[in-house]
Scaffold this motif. Structure first.
Motif, mmCIF file in Angstrom:
data_model
loop_
_atom_site.group_PDB
_atom_site.id
_atom_site.type_symbol
_atom_site.label_atom_id
_atom_site.label_comp_id
_atom_site.label_asym_id
_atom_site.label_seq_id
_atom_site.Cartn_x
_atom_site.Cartn_y
_atom_site.Cartn_z
ATOM 1 N N TYR A 196 -23.206 18.995 82.123
ATOM 2 C CA TYR A 196 -22.646 17.790 82.543
ATOM 3 C C TYR A 196 -21.175 17.841 82.174
ATOM 4 O O TYR A 196 -20.119 17.591 83.025
ATOM 5 C CB TYR A 196 -23.072 16.636 82.017
ATOM 6 N N ILE A 197 -20.691 18.340 80.844
ATOM 7 C CA ILE A 197 -19.403 18.154 80.287
ATOM 8 C C ILE A 197 -18.971 19.636 80.313
ATOM 9 O O ILE A 197 -19.325 20.551 79.666
ATOM 10 C CB ILE A 197 -19.426 17.704 78.945
ATOM 11 N N MET A 198 -17.679 19.741 80.903
ATOM 12 C CA MET A 198 -16.921 21.006 80.901
ATOM 13 C C MET A 198 -15.483 20.827 80.236
ATOM 14 O O MET A 198 -14.575 20.211 80.646
ATOM 15 C CB MET A 198 -16.582 21.410 82.303
ATOM 16 N N PRO A 199 -15.513 21.122 78.806
ATOM 17 C CA PRO A 199 -14.277 20.858 77.983
ATOM 18 C C PRO A 199 -13.159 21.743 78.429
ATOM 19 O O PRO A 199 -13.317 22.873 79.084
ATOM 20 C CB PRO A 199 -14.790 21.280 76.683
ATOM 21 N N ALA A 200 -11.815 21.545 78.473
ATOM 22 C CA ALA A 200 -10.886 22.260 79.037
ATOM 23 C C ALA A 200 -9.653 21.893 78.342
ATOM 24 O O ALA A 200 -9.571 20.868 77.581
ATOM 25 C CB ALA A 200 -10.733 21.901 80.603
ATOM 26 N N ILE A 201 -8.428 22.586 78.453
ATOM 27 C CA ILE A 201 -7.320 22.464 77.840
ATOM 28 C C ILE A 201 -6.138 21.841 78.679
ATOM 29 O O ILE A 201 -6.227 22.380 79.947
ATOM 30 C CB ILE A 201 -6.765 23.950 77.316
ATOM 31 N N GLY A 202 -5.531 20.747 78.114
ATOM 32 C CA GLY A 202 -4.486 20.059 79.189
ATOM 33 C C GLY A 202 -3.149 19.968 78.629
ATOM 34 O O GLY A 202 -2.843 19.012 78.321
ATOM 35 N N PRO A 203 -2.352 20.941 78.629
ATOM 36 C CA PRO A 203 -0.945 20.977 78.391
ATOM 37 C C PRO A 203 -0.552 19.967 79.351
ATOM 38 O O PRO A 203 -0.556 20.343 80.649
ATOM 39 C CB PRO A 203 -0.624 22.285 78.426
ATOM 40 N N ARG A 232 -11.148 26.315 80.808
ATOM 41 C CA ARG A 232 -10.117 26.217 81.783
ATOM 42 C C ARG A 232 -8.610 25.513 81.257
ATOM 43 O O ARG A 232 -8.890 24.798 80.431
ATOM 44 C CB ARG A 232 -10.670 25.587 83.241
ATOM 45 N N ILE A 233 -7.498 25.782 82.038
ATOM 46 C CA ILE A 233 -6.405 25.021 81.688
ATOM 47 C C ILE A 233 -5.744 24.230 83.003
ATOM 48 O O ILE A 233 -5.943 24.746 84.064
ATOM 49 C CB ILE A 233 -5.176 26.170 81.410
ATOM 50 N N GLN A 234 -5.611 22.950 82.717
ATOM 51 C CA GLN A 234 -5.053 22.090 83.756
ATOM 52 C C GLN A 234 -3.690 21.684 83.275
ATOM 53 O O GLN A 234 -3.518 20.976 81.922
ATOM 54 C CB GLN A 234 -6.181 20.944 84.179
ATOM 55 N N ILE A 235 -2.567 21.674 84.289
ATOM 56 C CA ILE A 235 -1.414 21.480 83.838
ATOM 57 C C ILE A 235 -0.655 20.722 84.846
ATOM 58 O O ILE A 235 -0.771 21.200 86.258
ATOM 59 C CB ILE A 235 -0.647 22.457 83.225
ATOM 60 N N HIS A 236 0.124 19.647 84.768
ATOM 61 C CA HIS A 236 1.199 19.069 85.847
ATOM 62 C C HIS A 236 2.330 20.132 85.999
ATOM 63 O O HIS A 236 2.868 20.513 85.141
ATOM 64 C CB HIS A 236 1.730 17.735 85.434
ATOM 65 N N LEU A 237 2.370 20.707 87.252
ATOM 66 C CA LEU A 237 3.395 21.629 87.478
ATOM 67 C C LEU A 237 3.978 21.230 88.906
ATOM 68 O O LEU A 237 3.479 21.128 89.819
ATOM 69 C CB LEU A 237 2.753 23.004 87.734
ATOM 70 N N HIS A 238 5.301 21.573 88.841
ATOM 71 C CA HIS A 238 6.247 21.524 89.966
ATOM 72 C C HIS A 238 5.897 20.138 90.668
ATOM 73 O O HIS A 238 6.094 20.110 91.874
ATOM 74 C CB HIS A 238 6.101 22.578 90.986
#
Length: 446
Positions: free
Chosen positions: A188-195, A219-225
């Motif tokens: 159920y839970i997929m931990p990820a990195i959130g810069p 995985r990495i999720q980042i606000h970009l452009h």
């Protein structure tokens, strides 16, 4: 299987229409989905199911289309408590003058609990079965989602400065690695990195985020452009576009999810395509904050995987992913000056299998295929506002809204039955939300 062989299973869903997503562009009629435990064991015509299966439970949906649960690939769940608080403002004014000060005053463990439950109630009720969250106290959000039975990618925050959850990059990364280790094998839970974004995270923490991703597989999720200002400022400060900086630091890769991407050049598209990075499109938030327009058609034409998210309810202002894909399809046509851009079936793929690909779980999520997890929704097409029905896929994208979702199952477990949530105590939740609204309203009046 011979003609006289009958297989026992747990549940059968009989659907007037079924959109499996895989194969793409297909609408099937009078289909049955057979579920055993948490997985789909067969998708087949009703008449064939009559001959081959016997189930303990049968659900007849004679006016409904059945499809995979939606995957909301970007949001800030607890910010639902800030819904409508600071509207009609540009991004940086909205953030600096309103949202960040409000977070400083109100964000706490209880705020996260109540705001996240509010968001999950809305998402479940409107067809989302998997969501991605990037916010404070991620360990609380992970536990809440798990206990509710929702799938969630939980991105722990990483910034250069202290917040309610941590004192700085070292603290965030240490807590984040612990979160990854705790949940890494959970279905159920997929931990990820959130810069948070290139303008709030410096080179050294970004490089460490890339190293942590490589070490753990997270995985990495980042606000970009997200805005033109972000890109212009980065070129002045660093001499390069933000995505070029991320590539140089080793952040951009097949496990990277780039959120927004409204300012996209040909060289950016090349970097995205070559790296295998995913783009998470948030059209309604981008429109509301006047951030810009993502070139959806061009990205897809160049082989970039495009998924979709609502962003937080503070900048949308809802978490209805059906509304989001309608907006995405409409805007894509205008941006490309091409009426065929992002067709109805493509829009449904963006909200299902493409999200599963961004999560690295397309082998078990995102389509109705035997062997995959039984994350399924049903949408009632009997209401006058969706009549008459010529093409269910078209209706789901252009005529529908999430309130037409009547049923939802995650891993075969019912989450919505006849339009009612089964695992969230809505009256109790509304009392807590009302208390928060009064506190926040009082503070705004000071």
């Amino acid at each position: 299987m011979t003609a006289d062989t009958i297989t026992a299973a747990d549940m059968r869903i009989n659907a007037r229409w079924l959109i499996p997503i895989e194969p793409s562009g297909v609408v099937l009629e009078h289909q049955a989905v057979i579920i055993q435990g948490s997985r789909i064991v067969a998708v087949l015509p009703v008449a064939q199911a009559d001959r081959e299966f016997r189930t303990r439970e049968t659900i007849n949906l004679p006016h409904h289309v059945v499809m995979p649960g939606l995957i909301n690939m970007h949001g800030h769940a607890a910010m639902s408590l800030f819904r409508g608080m600071a509207d009609d403002l540009p991004l940086m004014t909205w953030l600096n003058d309103h949202i960040w000060p409000a977070e400083g005053r109100f964000v706490s463990e209880q705020f996260i609990i109540d705001g996240t439950q509010l968001a999950m109630a809305e998402m479940l009720r409107t067809g989302t079965t998997t969501f991605s969250d990037m916010y404070f106290f991620p360990e609380i959000v992970a536990q809440l989602a798990h206990d509710t039975g929702m799938r969630a990618q939980i991105c722990f925050p990483l910034l250069d400065f202290p917040t309610a959850w941590g004192s700085g990059p070292d603290d965030y990364l240490n807590k984040g690695e612990a979160l990854i280790n705790e949940w890494k094998d959970n279905t159920y839970i997929m931990p990820a990195i959130g810069p948070h974004a290139p303008y709030t995270v410096s080179d050294e923490p970004l490089s460490r985020a890339a190293a942590l991703s490589k070490k753990t597989g997270a995985r990495i999720q980042i606000h970009l452009h997200e805005t033109e200002f972000e890109v212009t400022e980065a070129k002045e400060k660093h001499g390069e576009r933000p995505i070029e900086r991320l590539a140089k630091l080793g952040v951009l890769g097949a496990k990277t999810q780039c959120v927004h991407m409204t300012q996209v050049s040909d060289s950016d598209i090349t970097l995205l395509a070559d790296s295998g990075a995913h783009v998470i499109h948030c059209p309604e938030s981008n429109l509301k904050l006047a951030s810009g327009l993502c070139p959806v058609h061009k990205l897809l034409e160049n082989g970039v995987n495009l998924a979709i998210g609502t962003d937080g309810a503070a900048s949308n202002n809802d978490l209805d992913l059906f509304g989001e894909i309608q907006t995405a399809a409409m805007v894509a046509k205008v941006v490309a000056n091409e009426a065929t851009a992002l067709s109805a079936h493509q829009a449904l793929q963006v909200a299902t299998i493409n999200g599963a690909k961004a999560l690295g779980r397309e082998h078990e999520l995102g389509s109705l295929v035997a062997g995959k997890l039984a994350d399924i929704i049903a949408i009632d097409l009997s209401d006058p506002f969706i009549q008459p029905v010529y093409d269910p896929a078209s209706h789901l994208v252009y005529s529908n809204h999430g309130r037409a979702v009547s049923h939802s199952w995650i891993g075969g477990v019912p989450q919505v039955q006849d339009g009612k949530l089964t695992r969230i105590d809505v009256p109790d939740l509304m009392l807590r939300v009302k208390d928060w609204a009064e506190k926040i309203r009082e503070q705004q009046a000071v």
